[in-house]
Design a protein around this motif. Structure first.
Motif, PDB file in Angstrom:
ATOM      1  N   ILE A   1      31.186  77.477  17.045  1.00  8.30           N
ATOM      2  CA  ILE A   1      30.891  77.011  18.404  1.00  8.30           C
ATOM      3  C   ILE A   1      29.413  76.654  18.538  1.00  8.30           C
ATOM      4  O   ILE A   1      29.056  75.618  19.109  1.00  8.30           O
ATOM      5  CB  ILE A   1      31.281  78.086  19.441  1.00  8.30           C
ATOM      6  N   ALA A   2      28.563  77.511  18.010  1.00  8.80           N
ATOM      7  CA  ALA A   2      27.117  77.287  18.124  1.00  8.80           C
ATOM      8  C   ALA A   2      26.700  75.995  17.427  1.00  8.80           C
ATOM      9  O   ALA A   2      25.888  75.222  17.961  1.00  8.80           O
ATOM     10  CB  ALA A   2      26.355  78.477  17.533  1.00  8.80           C
ATOM     11  N   LEU A   3      27.236  75.733  16.240  1.00  9.71           N
ATOM     12  CA  LEU A   3      26.898  74.503  15.528  1.00  9.71           C
ATOM     13  C   LEU A   3      27.400  73.286  16.308  1.00  9.71           C
ATOM     14  O   LEU A   3      26.682  72.290  16.454  1.00  9.71           O
ATOM     15  CB  LEU A   3      27.494  74.505  14.125  1.00  9.71           C
ATOM     16  N   THR A   4      28.629  73.367  16.814  1.00  9.90           N
ATOM     17  CA  THR A   4      29.202  72.255  17.575  1.00  9.90           C
ATOM     18  C   THR A   4      28.359  71.955  18.805  1.00  9.90           C
ATOM     19  O   THR A   4      28.078  70.785  19.129  1.00  9.90           O
ATOM     20  CB  THR A   4      30.647  72.569  17.998  1.00  9.90           C
ATOM     21  N   GLN A   5      27.928  73.006  19.512  1.00 12.24           N
ATOM     22  CA  GLN A   5      27.088  72.817  20.692  1.00 12.24           C
ATOM     23  C   GLN A   5      25.715  72.277  20.319  1.00 12.24           C
ATOM     24  O   GLN A   5      25.130  71.470  21.056  1.00 12.24           O
ATOM     25  CB  GLN A   5      26.946  74.139  21.433  1.00 12.24           C
ATOM     26  N   SER A   6      25.200  72.711  19.194  1.00 13.51           N
ATOM     27  CA  SER A   6      23.886  72.239  18.766  1.00 13.51           C
ATOM     28  C   SER A   6      23.912  70.746  18.460  1.00 13.51           C
ATOM     29  O   SER A   6      22.970  70.019  18.765  1.00 13.51           O
ATOM     30  CB  SER A   6      23.427  73.016  17.531  1.00 13.51           C
ATOM     31  N   VAL A   7      25.024  70.285  17.881  1.00 14.32           N
ATOM     32  CA  VAL A   7      25.142  68.877  17.516  1.00 14.32           C
ATOM     33  C   VAL A   7      25.518  68.011  18.718  1.00 14.32           C
ATOM     34  O   VAL A   7      24.905  66.966  18.960  1.00 14.32           O
ATOM     35  CB  VAL A   7      26.182  68.693  16.389  1.00 14.32           C
ATOM     36  N   LEU A   8      26.512  68.452  19.505  1.00 17.49           N
ATOM     37  CA  LEU A   8      27.064  67.618  20.579  1.00 17.49           C
ATOM     38  C   LEU A   8      26.526  67.948  21.975  1.00 17.49           C
ATOM     39  O   LEU A   8      26.707  67.173  22.901  1.00 17.49           O
ATOM     40  CB  LEU A   8      28.596  67.743  20.601  1.00 17.49           C
ATOM     41  N   GLY A   9      25.895  69.118  22.118  1.00  8.70           N
ATOM     42  CA  GLY A   9      25.372  69.486  23.434  1.00  8.70           C
ATOM     43  C   GLY A   9      25.991  70.770  23.946  1.00  8.70           C
ATOM     44  O   GLY A   9      27.116  71.123  23.584  1.00  8.70           O
ATOM     45  N   PRO A  10      25.283  71.502  24.808  1.00  8.45           N
ATOM     46  CA  PRO A  10      25.709  72.824  25.269  1.00  8.45           C
ATOM     47  C   PRO A  10      26.978  72.840  26.119  1.00  8.45           C
ATOM     48  O   PRO A  10      27.601  73.882  26.285  1.00  8.45           O
ATOM     49  CB  PRO A  10      24.510  73.317  26.080  1.00  8.45           C
ATOM     50  N   ASP A  11      27.373  71.682  26.672  1.00 12.03           N
ATOM     51  CA  ASP A  11      28.567  71.651  27.522  1.00 12.03           C
ATOM     52  C   ASP A  11      29.867  71.659  26.711  1.00 12.03           C
ATOM     53  O   ASP A  11      30.942  71.885  27.261  1.00 12.03           O
ATOM     54  CB  ASP A  11      28.553  70.413  28.428  1.00 12.03           C
ATOM     55  N   VAL A  12      29.769  71.426  25.412  1.00  7.03           N
ATOM     56  CA  VAL A  12      30.952  71.393  24.557  1.00  7.03           C
ATOM     57  C   VAL A  12      31.390  72.818  24.221  1.00  7.03           C
ATOM     58  O   VAL A  12      30.560  73.671  23.898  1.00  7.03           O
ATOM     59  CB  VAL A  12      30.648  70.611  23.259  1.00  7.03           C
ATOM     60  N   LEU A  13      32.675  73.088  24.333  1.00  3.97           N
ATOM     61  CA  LEU A  13      33.245  74.408  24.020  1.00  3.97           C
ATOM     62  C   LEU A  13      32.558  75.529  24.805  1.00  3.97           C
ATOM     63  O   LEU A  13      32.458  76.662  24.327  1.00  3.97           O
ATOM     64  CB  LEU A  13      33.148  74.706  22.507  1.00  3.97           C
ATOM     65  N   ARG A  14      32.110  75.212  26.020  1.00  4.31           N
ATOM     66  CA  ARG A  14      31.335  76.171  26.814  1.00  4.31           C
ATOM     67  C   ARG A  14      32.117  77.456  27.087  1.00  4.31           C
ATOM     68  O   ARG A  14      31.557  78.557  27.061  1.00  4.31           O
ATOM     69  CB  ARG A  14      30.912  75.524  28.126  1.00  4.31           C
ATOM     70  N   ASP A  15      33.405  77.328  27.368  1.00  5.20           N
ATOM     71  CA  ASP A  15      34.217  78.498  27.740  1.00  5.20           C
ATOM     72  C   ASP A  15      34.913  79.154  26.553  1.00  5.20           C
ATOM     73  O   ASP A  15      35.713  80.066  26.721  1.00  5.20           O
ATOM     74  CB  ASP A  15      35.278  78.080  28.775  1.00  5.20           C
ATOM     75  N   GLU A  16      34.607  78.680  25.352  1.00  8.28           N
ATOM     76  CA  GLU A  16      35.266  79.233  24.164  1.00  8.28           C
ATOM     77  C   GLU A  16      34.471  80.417  23.603  1.00  8.28           C
ATOM     78  O   GLU A  16      33.250  80.372  23.510  1.00  8.28           O
ATOM     79  CB  GLU A  16      35.400  78.160  23.080  1.00  8.28           C
ATOM     80  N   VAL A  17      35.194  81.460  23.245  1.00  8.21           N
ATOM     81  CA  VAL A  17      34.588  82.615  22.581  1.00  8.21           C
ATOM     82  C   VAL A  17      35.157  82.754  21.179  1.00  8.21           C
ATOM     83  O   VAL A  17      34.442  83.041  20.216  1.00  8.21           O
ATOM     84  CB  VAL A  17      34.835  83.910  23.386  1.00  8.21           C
ATOM     85  N   ASN A  18      36.461  82.560  21.091  1.00  5.51           N
ATOM     86  CA  ASN A  18      37.141  82.653  19.810  1.00  5.51           C
ATOM     87  C   ASN A  18      37.997  81.406  19.618  1.00  5.51           C
ATOM     88  O   ASN A  18      38.831  81.078  20.455  1.00  5.51           O
ATOM     89  CB  ASN A  18      38.026  83.900  19.772  1.00  5.51           C
ATOM     90  N   ILE A  19      37.776  80.702  18.525  1.00  6.01           N
ATOM     91  CA  ILE A  19      38.560  79.498  18.253  1.00  6.01           C
ATOM     92  C   ILE A  19      39.850  79.904  17.560  1.00  6.01           C
ATOM     93  O   ILE A  19      39.868  80.191  16.361  1.00  6.01           O
ATOM     94  CB  ILE A  19      37.770  78.499  17.387  1.00  6.01           C
ATOM     95  N   SER A  20      40.922  79.942  18.323  1.00  3.31           N
ATOM     96  CA  SER A  20      42.224  80.333  17.781  1.00  3.31           C
ATOM     97  C   SER A  20      43.179  79.154  17.695  1.00  3.31           C
ATOM     98  O   SER A  20      44.298  79.283  17.215  1.00  3.31           O
ATOM     99  CB  SER A  20      42.848  81.432  18.646  1.00  3.31           C
ATOM    100  N   ALA A  21      42.746  77.980  18.199  1.00  2.22           N
ATOM    101  CA  ALA A  21      43.556  76.764  18.127  1.00  2.22           C
ATOM    102  C   ALA A  21      42.630  75.593  17.819  1.00  2.22           C
ATOM    103  O   ALA A  21      41.439  75.624  18.130  1.00  2.22           O
ATOM    104  CB  ALA A  21      44.294  76.532  19.444  1.00  2.22           C
ATOM    105  N   THR A  22      43.174  74.571  17.206  1.00  2.00           N
ATOM    106  CA  THR A  22      42.374  73.406  16.830  1.00  2.00           C
ATOM    107  C   THR A  22      41.821  72.694  18.064  1.00  2.00           C
ATOM    108  O   THR A  22      42.553  72.428  19.014  1.00  2.00           O
ATOM    109  CB  THR A  22      43.218  72.419  16.004  1.00  2.00           C
ATOM    110  N   LYS A  23      40.522  72.413  18.056  1.00  2.00           N
ATOM    111  CA  LYS A  23      39.848  71.756  19.178  1.00  2.00           C
ATOM    112  C   LYS A  23      39.088  70.535  18.671  1.00  2.00           C
ATOM    113  O   LYS A  23      38.373  70.614  17.676  1.00  2.00           O
ATOM    114  CB  LYS A  23      38.839  72.702  19.838  1.00  2.00           C
ATOM    115  N   LYS A  24      39.230  69.425  19.380  1.00  2.00           N
ATOM    116  CA  LYS A  24      38.484  68.216  19.036  1.00  2.00           C
ATOM    117  C   LYS A  24      37.425  67.955  20.097  1.00  2.00           C
ATOM    118  O   LYS A  24      37.726  67.909  21.283  1.00  2.00           O
ATOM    119  CB  LYS A  24      39.428  67.009  18.941  1.00  2.00           C
TER     120      LYS A  24
END
Length: 347
Positions: A39-62
């Motif tokens: 999540i942290a890498l994704t937010q760092s690349v795409l911006g802090p609003d991406v995956l904001r409410d995610e804590v645990n990735i248990s399903a595929t997210k685009k």
């Protein structure tokens, strides 16, 4: 089929590696040693609003965005360390990952915490290798993500002492880089380095693909055409409205933007539709065509009775349906393979 007037301009240049035009998205399939780092890498690349409410990735997210003038798609798979997913669920999520990154990812990103490397780091990737094949490692980029304001060289020296990491890096063709979040926030240099490394890998290896990606892409394109056809009336009405509001170059520009919007919407809907169907539904539908309606109906009748009756039902149905040559054996083999997971789940 309705068409949008105006033509999307394709801008290719020698600055762009094969399969990487300015307009086509850079696709990265993301795995990780922890959901937090993914999540942290994704937010760092795409911006802090991406995956904001995610804590645990248990399903595929685009997640998508425009970064440094480029369209970027990051497809985060369920974290294999944080989730103890049944094989059937993991397989379903990986099939979604295939659809979301079709026609193939330009890189498979494996996010690691350089301060928590263990002897079983390679084990995290084993299901990925099992599902996609050994060749996926040639397209894998190890990203050692950290947020501490430390010099990269000192961290690198420590990481290289880790035997497990050295073995993993060797398998991945020494494709790895350190990603300093603090430095990226102030300079954006780490994202730039990440994109440059992916471009370099694409030049050497091309984008990653296999039979499953190619099959999924064909299905997505077919679904995409169907969705676009269903929007013909809406497209005509919108184009007419634009023609009433604009003219000349302004009209051409508005129509081009609208066409790109329609293409994106149709593509995303098609990916979701095919991802939902991949597995049981599509394989059974294809099978009905392959061995005939008699075998297909027989298989479904067998399914209503129970797993063990399915192959028998397919064989009987094939005979009743007058399917030519080897349908009973094909039915037995197909049904056994298709529903092995279901059988395990009820055992």
């Amino acid at each position: 089929m309705a068409t949008v007037k105006g033509k999307t301009r394709r801008r290719e240049s020698l600055d762009n590696p094969p399969n990487l035009s300015i307009e086509s998205p850079l696709r990265m399939l993301v795995f990780g040693s922890s959901s937090r780092d993914q999540i942290a890498l994704t937010q760092s690349v795409l911006g802090p609003d991406v995956l904001r409410d995610e804590v645990n990735i248990s399903a595929t997210k685009k997640s998508s965005g425009v970064v440094q003038g480029r369209n970027i798609n990051l497809v985060n798979t369920p974290n294999l360390q944080d989730n103890d997913l049944p094989d059937s669920v993991l397989q379903k999520e990986l099939k979604k990952a295939v659809c979301f990154s079709c026609p193939g990812p330009h890189a498979v990103v494996f996010v690691l915490d350089p301060f928590h490397l263990t002897s079983d780091t390679m084990d995290i990737l084993k299901p990925v290798v099992h599902y996609f094949g050994e060749s996926v490692l040639k397209h894998t980029l190890i990203v050692l993500y950290h947020e501490r304001g430390l010099k990269t060289l000192s961290i690198e020296d420590e990481v290289k002492k880790n035997k497990s990491f050295r073995e993993l890096a060797e398998k991945c063709g020494q494709n790895y880089l350190f990603f300093n979040e603090e430095m990226n926030r102030t300079e954006g240099s780490q994202t730039q380095a990440l994109l440059a490394k992916v471009d370099e890998m694409v030049l050497e290896q091309g984008m990653y693909s296999n039979v499953e990606f190619k099959d999924a892409e064909k299905r997505i394109q077919k679904e995409e055409r169907f969705i676009r056809k269903s929007k013909e009336k809406e497209i005509r009405e919108t184009v007419k409205m634009l023609e009433n509001e604009h003219s000349g170059e302004a009209l051409a520009s508005e129509i081009e933007k609208y066409d790109e919007k329609v293409q994106l919407e149709c593509r995303e809907k098609a990916e979701l539709a095919v991802a939902d169907k991949l597995g049981f539904t599509l394989r059974v539908v294809d099978y009905a065509v392959a061995v005939g309606k008699g075998a297909f109906v027989g298989a479904l009748l067998g399914f209503a009775i129970g797993y063990d009756a399915m192959a028998v039902g397919a064989a009987i149905g094939a005979a009743l349906g007058g399917v030519l040559g080897g349908a009973a054996n094909a039915a037995r083999s197909y049904i056994s393979n298709s529903f092995a997971d279901a059988h395990k789940g009820t055992a």
